[in-house]
Motif scaffolding. Structure first.
Motif, mmCIF file in Angstrom:
data_model
loop_
_atom_site.group_PDB
_atom_site.id
_atom_site.type_symbol
_atom_site.label_atom_id
_atom_site.label_comp_id
_atom_site.label_asym_id
_atom_site.label_seq_id
_atom_site.Cartn_x
_atom_site.Cartn_y
_atom_site.Cartn_z
ATOM 1 N N ASN B 134 0.744 -1.169 -0.039
ATOM 2 C CA ASN B 134 -0.085 -0.045 0.135
ATOM 3 C C ASN B 134 0.779 1.129 -0.004
ATOM 4 N N LEU B 150 -2.652 -0.396 -4.076
ATOM 5 C CA LEU B 150 -3.547 -0.831 -2.775
ATOM 6 C C LEU B 150 -3.469 -2.230 -2.771
ATOM 7 N N ASN B 249 -3.801 13.805 4.468
ATOM 8 C CA ASN B 249 -5.187 13.651 3.898
ATOM 9 C C ASN B 249 -5.363 12.197 3.271
ATOM 10 N N VAL B 250 -4.397 12.019 2.516
ATOM 11 C CA VAL B 250 -4.202 10.598 1.765
ATOM 12 C C VAL B 250 -4.280 9.580 2.980
ATOM 13 N N ASN B 252 -5.234 9.479 6.031
ATOM 14 C CA ASN B 252 -6.250 9.317 6.695
ATOM 15 C C ASN B 252 -7.484 8.970 5.756
ATOM 16 N N LEU B 253 -7.614 9.133 4.611
ATOM 17 C CA LEU B 253 -8.892 8.844 3.701
ATOM 18 C C LEU B 253 -8.675 7.099 3.533
ATOM 19 N N LEU B 254 -7.275 6.708 3.037
ATOM 20 C CA LEU B 254 -7.166 5.594 2.686
ATOM 21 C C LEU B 254 -6.523 4.540 3.798
ATOM 22 N N ASP B 255 -6.046 4.832 4.901
ATOM 23 C CA ASP B 255 -5.587 4.273 5.930
ATOM 24 C C ASP B 255 -4.206 3.510 5.282
ATOM 25 N N ILE B 256 -3.413 4.145 4.360
ATOM 26 C CA ILE B 256 -2.121 3.725 4.064
ATOM 27 C C ILE B 256 -1.056 4.681 4.666
ATOM 28 N N HIS B 257 0.225 4.115 4.840
ATOM 29 C CA HIS B 257 1.208 4.947 5.508
ATOM 30 C C HIS B 257 2.745 4.903 4.634
ATOM 31 N N HIS B 258 2.569 4.729 3.498
ATOM 32 C CA HIS B 258 3.891 4.866 2.828
ATOM 33 C C HIS B 258 3.478 5.824 1.516
ATOM 34 N N PHE B 285 -4.520 11.043 11.506
ATOM 35 C CA PHE B 285 -5.819 10.857 12.197
ATOM 36 C C PHE B 285 -5.770 9.476 13.099
#
Lengths: 325, 325
Positions: B134, B150, B249-250, B252-258, B285
């Motif tokens: 992701n 994703l 923002n990305v 928080n929206l997608l729950d991805i971290h890289h 978030f």
């Protein structure tokens, strides 16, 4: 397994109530129920309540055998281990192995999912998002949350928290948000935000006089807008402005074009639909506003508060198809 | 098919140059080349150029048989029909059946993909995103674009344009963007934006005096920041502030971290890495800033301008595995 004589149960595990439904293969509700969660009484009590509700729903569904349980949980989840990572509604439950504990209590396979994501799948199964492969469900309630479906499958993220569109920063130097940041969509598009903006706007326009007492809820405010009170109307337009930008941001980032609105504020959809669609279209990338007005579709959800439990039940079917999440 | 004696070819079809590489199964480049696109000479000329480059790359790769061609194309694509929907770099090509036309010209299966999405897959194959399931690749060049992966698969959206993080509105009433909207991430984080912000900041601090001539490029500005020029440093901090919000923002929206940064501006990564990571963490978030600093990983891309053609080649393998897109 005779599929016609089985059912699934979907549970929406809230901080205050546990809601549940037994469903057949077509998404028809065979039985439903709602009981207090009793979080303060501890984990064993909550587990007993969940198991008790499941048993009651089974009995009420006419003797069908239970194929599995889907559990919608608010908060961050560890899907691999079936644990709650962290949930503001369940303090002290960090790391709790909710999936195996419920499985032990009910004796059938359990699937867990974030509650808002489960709701998105409910709307896709029998609600406003049928036949949609790509959409964002946006819940406009006390807070703003959401669930994201891409390519027909839930994208719930690394810890189940994907779809949290409420904490997209729309104005970095905007009002403070409960999450600790500022200018999040939630401070413009939740019921709490509507009430706050109405008080602000009233003070700005009317000086120090108090706003009407009914404006202490977003539905009171919606009634006033319905009767064309200019301040109430202005507040819904303001909300539409920011929500439209949020929707355009998601459309631009993900190249998806369907948005379903649920939660209490969505009851007032007719009051803000037009400016919302215009604002979303105005900020859509790579399309003229005219094309975007046709292309970006915004609809109200159909299942209300039942979406979560219905979707959780559906996840049992999907997990069976995919051999587990 | 003897897999060891075959190769794939990845093509990055740009508005100015066509870049291509023949690759083996491991992602090693067997041969590469770059020729002028000659868009102004018409579609037949461009197709001939693509086919000619493919033939040359085949010859240069030591007689391996060609298993397929991956084609990265800038713009919106119809994946089902294999057409360009619309591409600013290819005016007049709307609806052009690029996939079948190239297939006819080269006689092997062709896969098409958006160029930035292809680049993301290139970084995942042999670059900075290896083993990441992701992530968002963010290209910081003349404009700001991106490609989104994703669950190990490209999410390129309904028309290939997903990942367009450059047109996320960060400040709705911010500076005008080339896209017609205002306050997009692109007006804060592209090389063009850096140069504009430097001129603005210079005027603000120094009055009407002209900024140094070298500041007309983002690399000139980076040199000045390297030498701790306070205005140049402030510009990179400002850019980091807005890019950090975009990344949060990305996340928080997608729950991805890289997040992987490429493009010319990413060469100055060391100049803005620290404030960027802090800003992203501050707006994440459901995590404390301390957790977020550990959790949100931001890295430089490794493949530079080769990512697109390498990723396009990789898509041939993936399509073969999945029996076509």
């Amino acid at each position: 397994m005779d599929r016609l004589s089985t059912c699934v149960i979907g549970i929406d595990l809230g901080g205050t109530y546990i809601k549940g439904a037994a469903l057949d293969l077509t998404g028809q509700i065979l039985s439903e129920g709602k009981i207090a969660t009793e979080v303060a009484q501890g984990q064993e009590r909550v587990l007993n309540n969940v198991a008790g509700l499941i048993a009651d729903l089974c009995k009420m569904s006419g003797g069908r055998s239970l194929a599995g349980v889907g559990l919608g949980v608010p908060g961050a989840l560890d899907f691999k281990e079936g644990r709650i990572i962290e949930s503001p509604n369940f303090p002290g439950w960090d790391n709790f192995p909710i999936r195996s504990q419920v499985e032990k209590a009910v004796g059938v396979p359990v699937v867990i999912e974030n509650d808002a994501s489960a709701a998105a799948m409910g709307e896709r199964w029998v609600g406003a998002a049928q036949n949609l492969d790509n959409f964002l469900l946006i819940t406009l309630g006390t807070g703003v949350g959401g669930g994201l479906v891409l390519d027909g499958r839930l994208w719930s993220g690394e810890t189940g928290k994907a779809g949290e569109v409420g904490h997209m920063k729309i104005t970095p130097d905007g009002p403070p948000c409960g999450c600790g940041s500022t200018g999040c969509l939630e401070v413009y598009a939740s019921s709490t935000a509507l009430v706050r903006m109405a008080q602000e706007e009233w003070r700005r326009v009317e000086g120090n006089a108090a706003a009407p007492a009914a404006w202490i809820t977003s539905s009171g405010l919606a009634d006033a807008a319905e009767q064309h009170h200019p301040i109430a109307e202005a507040v819904f337009r303001k909300m539409a402005y920011y929500l439209g930008i949020g929707i355009a941001n998601v459309a631009n980032l993900l190249d998806i074009h369907h948005f379903i609105l649920s939660g209490g504020v969505s009851n007032a959809f007719h009051l803000f639909e037009k400016p919302l669609r215009q604002e979303a279209a105005r900020h859509a990338f790579g399309m003229t506003p005219e094309e975007a007005l046709k292309r970006i579709i915004i609809r109200r959800a159909l299942l209300g508060e039942s979406a979560g439990m219905i979707g959780a039940g559906h996840l049992v079917h999907l997990a069976a198809k995919n051999n587990g999440k």
